[in-house]
Scaffold this active site. Sequence first.
Site, PDB file in Angstrom:
ATOM      1  N   GLN A   5      -7.805   8.418   0.892  1.00 24.02           N
ATOM      2  CA  GLN A   5      -7.928   7.111   1.541  1.00 24.02           C
ATOM      3  C   GLN A   5      -7.972   7.232   3.060  1.00 24.02           C
ATOM      4  OE1 GLN A   5      -8.476   4.207  -0.412  1.00 24.02           O
ATOM      5  NE2 GLN A   5      -8.811   5.997  -1.718  1.00 24.02           N
TER       6      GLN A   5
ATOM      7  N   HIS B 107     -11.353   7.008   4.873  1.00 25.14           N
ATOM      8  CA  HIS B 107     -12.069   5.756   5.093  1.00 25.14           C
ATOM      9  C   HIS B 107     -12.323   5.509   6.576  1.00 25.14           C
ATOM     10  CE1 HIS B 107     -12.747   3.527   1.360  1.00 25.14           C
ATOM     11  NE2 HIS B 107     -11.680   4.141   0.880  1.00 25.14           N
TER      12      HIS B 107
ATOM     13  N   GLU C 100      -2.036  -2.372   0.731  1.00 23.77           N
ATOM     14  CA  GLU C 100      -3.224  -2.738  -0.045  1.00 23.77           C
ATOM     15  C   GLU C 100      -3.219  -2.052  -1.413  1.00 23.77           C
ATOM     16  OE1 GLU C 100      -8.098  -2.466   0.451  1.00 23.77           O
ATOM     17  OE2 GLU C 100      -6.793  -1.186   1.651  1.00 23.77           O
ATOM     18  N   HIS C 101      -3.033  -0.737  -1.412  1.00 21.62           N
ATOM     19  CA  HIS C 101      -3.005   0.044  -2.654  1.00 21.62           C
ATOM     20  C   HIS C 101      -1.650   0.731  -2.785  1.00 21.62           C
ATOM     21  CE1 HIS C 101      -7.262   0.363  -1.112  1.00 21.62           C
ATOM     22  NE2 HIS C 101      -7.500  -0.112  -2.317  1.00 21.62           N
TER      23      HIS C 101
ATOM     24  N   ASP D 150     -11.418   2.111  -6.291  1.00 21.68           N
ATOM     25  CA  ASP D 150     -12.488   1.954  -5.295  1.00 21.68           C
ATOM     26  C   ASP D 150     -13.871   2.014  -5.928  1.00 21.68           C
ATOM     27  OD1 ASP D 150     -10.809   1.690  -3.149  1.00 21.68           O
ATOM     28  OD2 ASP D 150     -10.969   3.781  -2.486  1.00 21.68           O
TER      29      ASP D 150
ATOM     30  N   HIS E 181      -3.588 -49.486   0.490  1.00 25.20           N
ATOM     31  CA  HIS E 181      -3.349 -48.782  -0.769  1.00 25.20           C
ATOM     32  C   HIS E 181      -2.677 -49.715  -1.785  1.00 25.20           C
ATOM     33  CE1 HIS E 181      -4.134 -45.294   1.707  1.00 25.20           C
ATOM     34  NE2 HIS E 181      -3.969 -44.455   0.681  1.00 25.20           N
TER      35      HIS E 181
END
Length: 450
Positions: A250, A253, A318-319, A352, A412
């Site tokens: 990761q 990335h 995130e993961h 992914d 109303h």
Amino acid sequence: MVQYLKQAPSKSFADTGHTDVAERVGQIIADIRAEGDAAVRKYAKMFDHQSVESFRLSDAQIEQIMGTLDPQVIEDIVFVQGQVRSFAQAQRDSMRDVEVETLPGVFLGHRHVPVQAAGAYIPGGRYPLTASAHMTIITAKVAGVPRVVACTPPIRGEIPAATIAAMKLAGADEIYLLGGVQAVASMAIGTESMPPVDMVAGPGNAYVAEAKRQLFGEVGIDLFAGPTEILILADAGADPFTIAVDLLSQAEHGPDSPAVLVTTSEEVAREVLAHIERILPEMPTKDFAEPAWRNWGQVILADDLDEAFDIADQLAAEHVQVFTADPARALERMHNYGALFLGENTCVSYGDKVIGTNHVLPTLGAARYTGGLWVGKYLKTVTYQTIENPESSVELGRVLGRAARVELFEGHARSGDVRVWRHTGERFEWIDRALEGTARARATAAGATP
């Protein structure tokens, strides 16, 4: 007590605000809003080095592009998209329309209605992110979106053939070879050649993220995406070599992608550090992975698994991969994550690229309050109501009259009064005055004396 064998700062949503990026993106959006296709062509030439009359690919062009690919590539795309489509369909099937009778003859319901047009941004840059086409386009189509527009940039002047194939096979209705802010703005605002969409989804760099931020409200978005994050939670039985490989998978990335190990075992932690030192220099993607690990990598030692779970929840990554003797415990113990990967047989890279769950996930702590992209993001849950029983309408009308007048909302209240009057003939002074005034006005208009 928490110990850091390697410590780094933790990213937050505040880190996404860059004045220079915001100003530049704002100017591009303003130009496209004012000049349409002319501005899009200007920025496409500036940033993507392409000068074409039309960015939309024809069916013939798409067929030709797909014909350049090895059949195995197509076969693999079809396989992966089958996994994504199957899970997305299961998600959609879980969402039921609802109708209940709350009082005699009073029916309340909700329906899940898809947006009518969605834009999918598929990043290019250094890597052709073919999988992002699966995640954004297939999910929209399973949700029932009738028009899906997909944009991806050329990569170093070349058409990313595998990405175009993935976009077509996923079901995109329109495919444009267009990237960056100009693509996001074109989809959101619309130009002479591209009608606007209702929402935009897909990851991208800081400029794409900022464009989505500035256009949010004018269109819907999936979420604000930051750098990819991985956190591995491990006990003493976890394999250090596998942990090291997965952390670096990761980190590649981008140079600002956090990779974190939280473990109860100092021995595992130190072996992971040693493996990374040996693996990293040989990685073809070390120019991204090395600074990511150096500047944003962390190794955190917890006293026990409860403390490890608490640390992971605080980071809201995130993961999250869970390499423990009982990985399923994380399902009950953890609350803040984009996606969980339980056990050493799975990994973030599966998520992914191939396994079928969506990889567009919350980053920068957003997992504290949202999940990732799924079919529900493309659906509007809208309500309806009907009253078939006059007595129930009267009951609700009387309650409305009292409740609204407490809040000083006379208009109303009168909506409730009218329904009571219509069904019961009950007198209301304001209705008598209004009807008397109406009758007088009609008589005057007819030339008669009221």
